[in-house]
Scaffold this motif. Structure first.
Motif, mmCIF file in Angstrom:
data_model
loop_
_atom_site.group_PDB
_atom_site.id
_atom_site.type_symbol
_atom_site.label_atom_id
_atom_site.label_comp_id
_atom_site.label_asym_id
_atom_site.label_seq_id
_atom_site.Cartn_x
_atom_site.Cartn_y
_atom_site.Cartn_z
ATOM 1 N N VAL A 52 0.879 -1.163 0.000
ATOM 2 C CA VAL A 52 0.000 0.000 0.000
ATOM 3 C C VAL A 52 0.917 1.214 0.000
ATOM 4 C CG1 VAL A 52 -1.784 1.252 1.272
ATOM 5 C CG2 VAL A 52 -1.713 -1.240 1.391
ATOM 6 N N PRO A 53 0.694 2.186 -0.882
ATOM 7 C CA PRO A 53 1.538 3.375 -0.812
ATOM 8 C C PRO A 53 1.517 3.935 0.611
ATOM 9 C CG PRO A 53 0.174 3.437 -2.778
ATOM 10 C CD PRO A 53 -0.309 2.276 -1.944
ATOM 11 N N PRO A 54 2.694 4.220 1.183
ATOM 12 C CA PRO A 54 2.748 4.672 2.581
ATOM 13 C C PRO A 54 1.818 5.842 2.889
ATOM 14 C CG PRO A 54 4.950 4.215 1.798
ATOM 15 C CD PRO A 54 4.030 4.083 0.605
ATOM 16 N N GLU A 55 1.629 6.728 1.936
ATOM 17 C CA GLU A 55 0.759 7.884 2.176
ATOM 18 C C GLU A 55 -0.717 7.492 2.256
ATOM 19 O OE1 GLU A 55 1.562 7.748 -2.336
ATOM 20 O OE2 GLU A 55 2.713 7.396 -0.498
ATOM 21 N N ASN A 56 -1.067 6.265 1.856
ATOM 22 C CA ASN A 56 -2.456 5.799 1.902
ATOM 23 C C ASN A 56 -2.744 4.894 3.101
ATOM 24 O OD1 ASN A 56 -2.778 7.143 -0.482
ATOM 25 N ND2 ASN A 56 -2.873 5.318 -1.765
ATOM 26 N N ASP A 100 5.422 -3.825 7.907
ATOM 27 C CA ASP A 100 6.838 -4.137 7.984
ATOM 28 C C ASP A 100 7.596 -2.966 8.614
ATOM 29 O OD1 ASP A 100 8.885 -6.243 6.589
ATOM 30 O OD2 ASP A 100 9.742 -4.232 6.684
ATOM 31 N N VAL A 101 8.460 -3.244 9.555
ATOM 32 C CA VAL A 101 9.193 -2.199 10.266
ATOM 33 C C VAL A 101 10.200 -1.506 9.352
ATOM 34 C CG1 VAL A 101 10.826 -1.785 12.153
ATOM 35 C CG2 VAL A 101 8.895 -3.333 12.491
ATOM 36 N N ALA A 102 10.821 -2.252 8.467
ATOM 37 C CA ALA A 102 11.892 -1.703 7.636
ATOM 38 C C ALA A 102 11.418 -1.130 6.307
ATOM 39 C CB ALA A 102 12.949 -2.777 7.375
ATOM 40 N N GLU A 103 10.215 -1.499 5.891
ATOM 41 C CA GLU A 103 9.750 -1.108 4.557
ATOM 42 C C GLU A 103 8.344 -0.523 4.623
ATOM 43 O OE1 GLU A 103 9.517 -3.063 0.117
ATOM 44 O OE2 GLU A 103 10.646 -4.076 1.673
ATOM 45 N N GLY A 135 4.768 0.684 3.921
ATOM 46 C CA GLY A 135 3.809 0.301 2.894
ATOM 47 C C GLY A 135 3.763 -1.186 2.605
ATOM 48 N N LEU A 136 4.697 -1.947 3.160
ATOM 49 C CA LEU A 136 4.668 -3.399 2.991
ATOM 50 C C LEU A 136 3.877 -3.987 4.162
ATOM 51 C CD1 LEU A 136 5.640 -5.855 1.347
ATOM 52 C CD2 LEU A 136 7.594 -5.970 2.921
ATOM 53 N N ILE A 137 2.769 -4.646 3.843
ATOM 54 C CA ILE A 137 1.898 -5.241 4.843
ATOM 55 C C ILE A 137 2.098 -6.747 4.808
ATOM 56 C CG2 ILE A 137 -0.482 -5.545 5.633
ATOM 57 C CD1 ILE A 137 0.550 -2.625 5.733
ATOM 58 N N ARG A 138 2.463 -7.306 5.939
ATOM 59 C CA ARG A 138 2.641 -8.756 6.060
ATOM 60 C C ARG A 138 1.308 -9.381 6.462
ATOM 61 N NH1 ARG A 138 7.418 -10.181 4.612
ATOM 62 N NH2 ARG A 138 9.025 -8.586 4.740
ATOM 63 N N VAL A 139 0.957 -10.447 5.777
ATOM 64 C CA VAL A 139 -0.314 -11.135 5.966
ATOM 65 C C VAL A 139 -0.036 -12.511 6.559
ATOM 66 C CG1 VAL A 139 -2.356 -12.059 4.767
ATOM 67 C CG2 VAL A 139 -1.277 -9.932 3.958
ATOM 68 N N PHE A 140 -0.810 -12.886 7.575
ATOM 69 C CA PHE A 140 -0.713 -14.226 8.147
ATOM 70 C C PHE A 140 -2.118 -14.708 8.464
ATOM 71 C CE2 PHE A 140 -0.394 -17.431 11.384
ATOM 72 C CZ PHE A 140 0.644 -18.226 10.921
ATOM 73 N N GLU A 141 -2.454 -15.867 7.924
ATOM 74 C CA GLU A 141 -3.771 -16.464 8.163
ATOM 75 C C GLU A 141 -3.577 -17.939 8.482
ATOM 76 O OE1 GLU A 141 -6.328 -15.968 4.728
ATOM 77 O OE2 GLU A 141 -5.279 -14.121 4.173
#
Length: 105
Positions: free
Chosen positions: A16-20, A49-52, A54-60
């Motif tokens: 997701v773009p960080p600004e969104n 993600d702490v380092a990146e 806009g990167l969303i980690r998904v776990f299901e």
């Protein structure tokens, strides 16, 4: 993951773009709450993600394939995906893992 048979773990990322991110957060929360209430959902989580940015980690984790199939047919999943273009969600990379057993490490 109690019980017999094979459970499913879904793990991966979306972007997701960080600004969104802040505007998109209510959509993520609604998806989490609806999915966690589904029969067969063992765990459902998103994490930034702490380092990146806009990167969303998904776990299901799902009881079985039938539960995951039912999840794919829900109205909240359709609404979730329909919101993606407005918020610039991209680069969906999710992998399903079949889990026959588990142990603490």
């Amino acid at each position: 993951m109690a019980g017999t048979g094979v459970s499913l773990v879904i793990a991966g990322t979306i972007r997701v773009p960080p600004e969104n991110l802040e505007a998109f957060r209510p959509h993520m929360r609604a998806m989490l709450e609806a999915s966690r209430a589904e029969d067969g959902c063992l765990e459902y989580a998103y994490a930034q993600d702490v380092a990146e940015p806009g990167l969303i980690r998904v776990f299901e984790a799902w009881r079985d394939q039938a539960a995951l199939d039912a999840h794919f047919a829900t109205p909240h999943l359709a609404a979730w995906r329909a919101a993606w273009p407005e918020f610039g969600v991209s680069d969906r990379r999710l992998i399903a893992y079949e889990v026959a057993s588990q142990r603490a490490v």
